[in-house]
Design an enzyme around this catalytic site. Structure first.
Site, PDB file in Angstrom:
ATOM      1  CB  THR A 205      26.218   6.751   0.309  1.00  0.00           C
ATOM      2  OG1 THR A 205      25.154   6.163   1.048  1.00  0.00           O
ATOM      3  CG2 THR A 205      27.275   7.244   1.283  1.00  0.00           C
ATOM      4  NE  ARG A 233      19.623   1.496   7.671  1.00  0.00           N
ATOM      5  CZ  ARG A 233      20.636   1.875   6.886  1.00  0.00           C
ATOM      6  NH1 ARG A 233      20.692   3.103   6.432  1.00  0.00           N
ATOM      7  NH2 ARG A 233      21.580   1.028   6.570  1.00  0.00           N
ATOM      8  CB  VAL A 234      20.317   5.912  12.048  1.00  0.00           C
ATOM      9  CG1 VAL A 234      21.700   6.526  11.932  1.00  0.00           C
ATOM     10  CG2 VAL A 234      19.272   6.999  12.301  1.00  0.00           C
ATOM     11  N   GLY A 235      21.846   4.515   9.395  1.00  0.00           N
ATOM     12  CA  GLY A 235      22.946   3.653   8.954  1.00  0.00           C
ATOM     13  C   GLY A 235      24.268   4.057   9.558  1.00  0.00           C
ATOM     14  CG  ASP A 236      27.639   3.126   7.174  1.00  0.00           C
ATOM     15  OD1 ASP A 236      26.528   3.184   6.603  1.00  0.00           O
ATOM     16  OD2 ASP A 236      28.714   3.213   6.560  1.00  0.00           O
ATOM     17  CB  THR A 256      29.717   3.516   0.215  1.00  0.00           C
ATOM     18  OG1 THR A 256      28.418   3.570  -0.390  1.00  0.00           O
ATOM     19  CG2 THR A 256      30.662   2.749  -0.689  1.00  0.00           C
ATOM     20  N   GLY A 257      27.783   1.311   1.374  1.00  0.00           N
ATOM     21  CA  GLY A 257      27.203  -0.026   1.332  1.00  0.00           C
ATOM     22  C   GLY A 257      26.320  -0.277   2.535  1.00  0.00           C
ATOM     23  N   GLY A 259      25.063  -0.349   5.736  1.00  0.00           N
ATOM     24  CA  GLY A 259      25.528   0.326   6.944  1.00  0.00           C
ATOM     25  C   GLY A 259      25.554  -0.539   8.180  1.00  0.00           C
TER      26      GLY A 259
HETATM   27  C1  SD4 Z   1      23.705   3.347   4.824  1.00  0.00           C
HETATM   28  N1  SD4 Z   1      25.980   3.213   4.103  1.00  0.00           N
HETATM   29  O1  SD4 Z   1      22.832   4.114   5.172  1.00  0.00           O
HETATM   30  C2  SD4 Z   1      24.708   3.805   3.794  1.00  0.00           C
HETATM   31  C3  SD4 Z   1      24.189   3.495   2.437  1.00  0.00           C
HETATM   32  C4  SD4 Z   1      25.183   3.513   1.326  1.00  0.00           C
HETATM   33  O2  SD4 Z   1      25.586   3.304  -0.953  1.00  0.00           O
HETATM   34  O3  SD4 Z   1      26.345   3.708   1.474  1.00  0.00           O
HETATM   35  N2  SD4 Z   1      24.749   3.282   0.101  1.00  0.00           N
HETATM   36  O4  SD4 Z   1      23.770   2.184   5.252  1.00  0.00           O
END
Ligand code: SD4
Length: 346
Positions: A205, A233-236, A256-257, A259
């Site tokens: 990301t 799947r969809v993240g944040d 980030t991280g 989601g």
């Molecule tokens: C997610 N937040 O799809 C994103 C992934 C991410 O470093 O930030 N990775 O959940």
């Protein structure tokens, strides 16, 4: 000539009145930042250095923050490494699916999710914002819109790193976000930094926020999401208020991280609301990281989440759940990576 004096503070200053004074106290950084220190751009992880360079060209030429945050993250989308863009780690069925969002200084926003075979999701997100009555398009609809807008349909071509990671992952086919309470590791789990053959570290990301010379804020976020995620799947990152939020009166935040855990606290919006209440960017990020930790309890040790934030006065900060997160800063005098503080210590 801009006065760039910095004062080390022994006392804290909080409160909305203080927040909008012409000189700003970054309480946690113990540093005074001059509001004239704009333009400024910050972005997540070390890929942010190269991305900021492109954003800076726009900002330094008195361009718009919105253009800067689009151009900036396009660099990362183009990089064909294993982590962002078309060469990224695929989902568990072997498909690279991309999410992106963008937001300007007037609450205009656009996003795409579950988008396949388009090189620059961030630009499609911007078109959604500018050319449709909607905020978000997903999947085949987003792809059809992109094609109609002239974006070429690319062949999916996993990078060598992603190919290797996927082959490795298939051996066990386990979806298990790794514990990443360590400095950089070569663990290729969904949110762990990955070491590229070039020796660089990279991530799936990039999030970027910028303030231009006129004081307007904008933000962008683009990702391949979690490696080896379930299909669909969809993240944040494409969810306005979760992965990204901009309120031009207050500030901007990007996440980030993991989601899922950002979504459940409407992470970026919550950070901006904390800044509205007078917290510095770093303190605001910390508050929401603490909230996530409280919700996750024991499981907080198994996930990573981090926020970066910039307020209306050009004051910036970040906070992460675990050590290892860093963000890139570019302004007139600085081009550097900054280690984020974290709730868990090494
Ligand atoms: C997610 N937040 O799809 C994103 C992934 C991410 O470093 O930030 N990775 O959940």
């Amino acid at each position: 000539m801009i006065d760039r004096r910095k004062f080390i503070l022994s006392s804290a200053l909080t409160g909305v009145a203080g927040m909008f004074s012409s000189k700003m106290f970054a309480r946690d950084r113990e540093e005074l930042i001059d509001v004239k220190d704009k333009p400024i751009v910050i972005s997540t992880w070390d890929a942010g250095i190269a991305a900021n360079k492109a954003a800076w060209e726009v900002l330094n030429a008195k361009g718009r923050a919105l253009d800067a945050v689009e151009k900036g993250v396009m660099v990362t989308e183009s990089s064909q490494n294993c982590c962002v863009g078309l060469g990224a780690n695929p989902d568990r069925d072997g498909f690279v699916t991309l999410d992106a969002s963008i937001m300007d200084e007037n609450f205009n926003c656009g996003s795409v999710a579950f988008l396949e075979r388009i090189k620059h999701p961030i630009s499609v997100a911007r078109r959604v914002m500018e050319k449709t009555p909607h905020v978000m398009l997903v999947g085949v609809g987003a792809q059809a819109f992109a094609i109609a807008e002239g974006f070429p349909l690319e062949e999916q071509k996993l990078s060598a790193e992603a190919e290797k990671n996927y082959t490795e992952w298939l051996k066990k086919s386990e979806y298990k976000p790794p514990a990443i309470n360590v400095e950089k590791t070569n663990n290729h789990g969904p949110f762990a930094p990955a070491k590229l053959e070039s020796g660089e570290w990279n991530h799936d990301t990039i999030g970027m926020i910028a303030m231009d010379a006129s004081g307007s804020l904008s933000g962008s976020c683009t990702t391949s999401g979690a490696g080896f995620k379930m299909r669909g799947r969809v993240g944040d990152s494409p969810i306005i208020g979760s992965g990204l939020y901009v309120d031009n009166e207050v500030g901007a935040c990007v996440a980030t991280g993991q989601g899922e855990d950002v979504i459940r606290v409407a992470g970026s919006h919550s950070v901006v609301e904390m800044m509205r209440q007078g917290l510095s960017p770093e303190a605001a990020c910390k508050k929401i990281i603490e909230r996530i930790a409280k919700i996750k309890k024991e499981k907080a040790k198994d996930i990573q989440v981090a926020f970066i934030a910039l307020n209306k006065a050009g004051q910036y900060g970040a906070y992460a759940l675990h050590p290892g997160f860093e963000f890139a800063l570019r302004n007139k005098d600085n081009e550097k990576l900054i280690k984020s503080k974290s709730l868990f210590k090494v």
